[in-house]
Design a protein around this motif. Structure first.
Motif, PDB file in Angstrom:
ATOM      1  N   GLU A  87       8.100   3.328   4.838  1.00  0.00           N
ATOM      2  CA  GLU A  87       6.684   3.443   4.490  1.00  0.00           C
ATOM      3  C   GLU A  87       5.957   4.385   5.450  1.00  0.00           C
ATOM      4  O   GLU A  87       5.071   5.140   5.040  1.00  0.00           O
ATOM      5  CB  GLU A  87       6.043   2.057   4.517  1.00  0.00           C
ATOM      6  CG  GLU A  87       4.664   2.057   3.915  1.00  0.00           C
ATOM      7  CD  GLU A  87       4.121   0.650   3.783  1.00  0.00           C
ATOM      8  OE1 GLU A  87       4.795  -0.170   3.159  1.00  0.00           O
ATOM      9  OE2 GLU A  87       3.031   0.400   4.312  1.00  0.00           O
ATOM     10  N   THR A 125       3.952   7.585   4.249  1.00  0.00           N
ATOM     11  CA  THR A 125       2.540   7.742   4.631  1.00  0.00           C
ATOM     12  C   THR A 125       2.314   9.088   5.322  1.00  0.00           C
ATOM     13  O   THR A 125       1.336   9.789   5.046  1.00  0.00           O
ATOM     14  CB  THR A 125       2.122   6.578   5.571  1.00  0.00           C
ATOM     15  OG1 THR A 125       2.396   5.357   4.900  1.00  0.00           O
ATOM     16  CG2 THR A 125       0.655   6.647   5.935  1.00  0.00           C
ATOM     17  N   LEU A 145       1.741   0.605   1.237  1.00  0.00           N
ATOM     18  CA  LEU A 145       1.447   1.882   0.561  1.00  0.00           C
ATOM     19  C   LEU A 145       1.891   1.764  -0.897  1.00  0.00           C
ATOM     20  O   LEU A 145       2.971   1.259  -1.177  1.00  0.00           O
ATOM     21  CB  LEU A 145       2.242   2.990   1.249  1.00  0.00           C
ATOM     22  CG  LEU A 145       2.117   4.370   0.624  1.00  0.00           C
ATOM     23  CD1 LEU A 145       1.019   5.169   1.317  1.00  0.00           C
ATOM     24  CD2 LEU A 145       3.426   5.139   0.731  1.00  0.00           C
TER      25      LEU A 145
END
Ligand code: SF4
Length: 541
Positions: free
Chosen positions: A272, A276, A433
């Motif tokens: 993640e 991101t 996310l």
């Protein structure tokens, strides 16, 4: 059970750069001396290169030592590094480092796909008469007392209950005078051997998990051979890690992010964090309207010099990432792996000539290491990773100062603790996310692009010693970090049908990164070789 028995002189476990270099060097020496020996490499992937993942920028020094100055005439190279930048990112801003830190200077280095490089090295060793057995995972070491005498390969075709299935094939016992472990990061046999013989270095090994994608992008955004590194966002000051962008050509880029596993956050999710990071304006502008074509993840041994296990003993040597030879300050481990292989080739040739495979004889590896540029390079940055224990800025300051002082600032080991001992009691869970499927991707899409496949109808190769702890203590204390740290969505706390939750292991997703073997807070998870030689297919990454 009847097992096939095989005897060779030298057995290499893992067809990565270290072992391929060692086998090549050994075969070359024997050829030059008109001597013969049975040399065998076993590799768990279906083809050499399938389980090899790296950024990757390569310092050509190791290749030059091994193959001579013309090595690049044949070896696949994507690009020579043309220019480079280092950025510090905040959530919306990009600050360019006015000066490239010495360890990140890449002039004279080359961008490669390591899977393609090792596939080429495989051809080179085969030309020299080395046997390379693919889809042949080493499942256990064979011992005579504490002397390593070979490897038992994985039983294939086991049914889900662990009993022989219709295509069952028992593993082979391969006996060898010398067994060389070059299994890469967190090798399963290396782990067992280090624990059994107490070979640990002055510091424990610490790791990061690197996630990588290959993108095809519209032309005109980056120059072939261009290199970017970033520090900062989305990591906080107390979290070690960073990213890369390497332009293979004007239309293909390798992008990736390495997140250290000692951050203490039970929700730490390297996949993640990587996804991101791609939403930062400077990275998004590079990738938008492009296509992600391949993905993968792998751990990186970051401990360096002081985390080196004793790498020789009765009947064995340990090389490359398995021997903690990656230089994390330079983000490079290919040239160091190759150099360790070259040294091991010399040692094996001498040991075969003397018919002596004892610890005293194989200790020659350590003596050669001490005299080599490899030792000098790793010594200079021996406390680099440990400097970052007190945060990014302090680590950056002290490690740079130490390098300018020739590594004299902290002579002895700055202590490190194993990654899984840093977890704090769970106190937060961030909003996950939501992947958009064009710039950011969920883990299952990543698994698809890694080409990871395992036979469903086999026992899980991920052994969890006590799944009760998962639903009780771990759920309460940490909120089951395995659901976060695994980049392939293998671990899931699923409904038990009675209002509770229990651990479900989606083993077929596994990309063999080994994060779970390292980051599980109770050290309950053991990664073992699967009974189908499955896994990712990283060829070309
Ligand atoms: Fe990596 Fe373990 Fe997940 Fe497999 S199960 S992908 S080794 S963290």
């Amino acid at each position: 059970m009847e097992r096939e028995q095989l005897t060779v002189d030298v057995l290499f476990v893992g067809a990565g750069p270290a072992n391929l270099a060692a086998a090549y060097r050994l075969a070359k020496i024997l050829e030059g001396q008109n001597r013969e020996a049975e040399i065998m490499i076993i590799e768990k992937g279906k083809q050499v290169g399938d389980h090899v993942l790296s950024g990757a920028i390569m310092d050509p020094r190791g290749m030059i030592d091994l193959f001579g100055p013309d090595w690049a005439d044949e070896c696949p190279v994507e690009a020579e590094v043309s220019n480079e930048s280092v950025f510090y990112l905040t959530e919306s801003k990009t600050v360019t480092f006015p000066v490239i830190p010495p360890t990140l200077r890449n002039h004279g280095n080359v961008i490669v796909s390591l899977s393609r490089v090792v596939a080429w090295m495989k051809e080179k060793v085969e030309e020299m008469g080395v046997m390379v057995a693919e889809a042949f995972p080493g499942a256990a070491l064979l011992y005579d007392g504490d002397k390593v005498i070979g490897v038992r390969t994985q039983d294939m075709g086991l049914a889900k209950d662990g009993q022989p299935g219709p295509n069952f094939q028992p593993g082979t016992d391969i006996h060898a005078k010398i067994t060389v472990l070059g299994e890469g990061s967190r090798g399963s046999l290396t782990k067992e051997l280090v624990a059994r013989l107490g070979l640990e270095g002055r510091n424990p090994q610490v790791y990061g998990t690197g996630c990588k994608e290959i993108w095809e992008i519209p032309e005109g955004r980056i120059e072939k051979g261009e290199v970017w590194h970033t520090a900062g966002w989305p990591l906080t000051n107390d979290q070690y890690g960073g990213s890369w962008v390497y332009a293979l050509d004007e239309r293909r880029v390798s992008v990736g992010f390495v997140t250290a596993l000692d951050g203490g956050d039970p929700d730490l999710d390297p996949w993640e964090i990587f996804q991101t990071w791609k939403t930062h304006p400077v990275i998004k502008a590079l990738l938008v309207d492009g296509t992600m074509v391949k993905a993968g993840a792998k751990t990186v041994p970051e401990g360096g010099y002081w985390s080196r296990p004793r790498s020789y003993g009765d009947g064995f040597l340990i090389l490359g990432d398995s021997g903690s030879l990656l230089n994390i300050a330079r983000l490079k481990g290919i040239h160091t792996a190759i150099k360790s292989g070259a040294l091991a080739g010399d040692v094996c040739a001498d040991a075969l000539a003397a018919e002596d495979f004892s610890e005293a004889r194989l200790a020659e590896y350590e003596r050669l290491f001490d005299q080599s540029w490899l030792k000098k390079e790793l010594w200079k940055t021996r406390n680099y990773r440990a400097s970052f224990k007190s945060g990014f800025w302090w680590g950056g300051f002290t490690s740079t100062l130490s390098m300018f002082l020739g590594g004299r600032l902290f002579r002895d080991p700055v202590p490190l603790a194993p990654d899984h001992t840093h977890y704090q009691k769970r106190s937060w869970r961030k909003e996950p996310l939501v992947a958009d499927g064009t710039l950011t991707f969920d883990k299952v899409t990543g698994v698809y692009h890694a080409g990871a496949v395992h036979e469903e109808q086999q026992p899980s190769h991920l052994l969890v010693a006590d799944t009760d702890i998962c639903r009780t203590r771990c759920a309460e204390e940490y909120g089951n970090p395995c659901e976060s740290f695994c980049p392939a969505a293998v671990y899931e706390m699923a409904s038990d049908g009675q209002g509770g939750r229990q651990l479900q292991i989606n083993h077929s997703n596994c990309v063999h990164c080994k994060t779970c073997d390292i980051a599980d807070p109770y050290a309950l998870i053991t990664w073992t070789t699967p009974a189908d030689a499955g896994g990712p297919q990283y060829m070309g990454m």
